[in-house]
Design an enzyme around this catalytic site. Structure first.
Site, PDB file in Angstrom:
ATOM      1  N   ILE A   1      13.009 -41.560 -41.430  1.00 21.24           N
ATOM      2  CA  ILE A   1      13.267 -40.299 -40.719  1.00 21.24           C
ATOM      3  C   ILE A   1      12.498 -39.133 -41.356  1.00 21.24           C
ATOM      4  O   ILE A   1      12.269 -38.108 -40.698  1.00 21.24           O
ATOM      5  CB  ILE A   1      14.798 -40.021 -40.703  1.00 21.24           C
ATOM      6  CG1 ILE A   1      15.171 -39.096 -39.564  1.00 21.24           C
ATOM      7  CG2 ILE A   1      15.279 -39.472 -42.041  1.00 21.24           C
ATOM      8  CD1 ILE A   1      16.679 -39.014 -39.309  1.00 21.24           C
TER       9      ILE A   1
ATOM     10  N   HIS B   1      16.666 -51.485 -49.623  1.00 25.81           N
ATOM     11  CA  HIS B   1      15.585 -51.231 -48.665  1.00 25.81           C
ATOM     12  C   HIS B   1      14.264 -51.169 -49.388  1.00 25.81           C
ATOM     13  O   HIS B   1      14.191 -50.758 -50.548  1.00 25.81           O
ATOM     14  CB  HIS B   1      15.823 -49.938 -47.873  1.00 25.81           C
ATOM     15  CG  HIS B   1      16.126 -48.733 -48.704  1.00 25.81           C
ATOM     16  ND1 HIS B   1      17.361 -48.513 -49.278  1.00 25.81           N
ATOM     17  CD2 HIS B   1      15.351 -47.686 -49.083  1.00 25.81           C
ATOM     18  CE1 HIS B   1      17.332 -47.380 -49.955  1.00 25.81           C
ATOM     19  NE2 HIS B   1      16.116 -46.852 -49.868  1.00 25.81           N
TER      20      HIS B   1
END
Ligand code: 5GP
Ligand code: ZN
Length: 117
Positions: free
Chosen positions: A36, A103
């Site tokens: 994002i 991640h």
């Protein structure tokens, strides 16, 4: 099953579709989606669908999904035509981890410096 999903975890919510994301790849074990707040012209994240807190929680019971994440990194970059890229996994707050679900950042499209800050 250990490490299924954490109802309070942001990335588990992305896995479930409860939070929208720009998904670039998905299979039964992993999801890749654009960050994002991109830090390079190409910046996406690859995550296991199961909740693993960080690299510090990888062991013999869950490491297969980690190798799958790296297969996904290789496949997605290849399909994007990206040959030069950096893979980063921050583990713990001092190392810059802000989302406690394992991640792998994949960054590309600009010159990188070393050592990282
Ligand atoms: P970390 O700081 O844990 O290494 O990386 C977490 C990453 O997740 C950051 O780069 C941050 O921009 C990204 N991120 C945080 N919230 C969201 C979100 O809701 N959607 C997406 N696509 N990325 C997010
Ligand atoms: Zn999670």
């Amino acid at each position: 099953m250990r490490n299924a999903q954490d109802p309070n975890c942001l990335f588990c919510k992305i896995v479930k579709g409860e939070i929208p994301s720009k998904i670039v790849y998905e299979d039964e074990k992993c999801v890749a989606f654009h960050d994002i707040d991109p830090q390079a012209p190409t910046h996406f994240l690859v995550i296991p669908k199961v909740h693993i807190g960080s690299c510090g929680e990888i062991d013999g019971s869950n490491s297969l999904v980690v190798s799958r994440c790296f297969e996904v990194i290789s496949k997605v970059t290849r399909e994007m035509g990206v040959t030069d890229f950096r893979v980063v996994s921050n583990c713990g707050a001092q190392a810059g981890q802000s989302v406690p679900h394992l991640h792998f950042h994949v960054l590309a499209g600009r010159d990188m410096t070393w050592p990282p800050g």
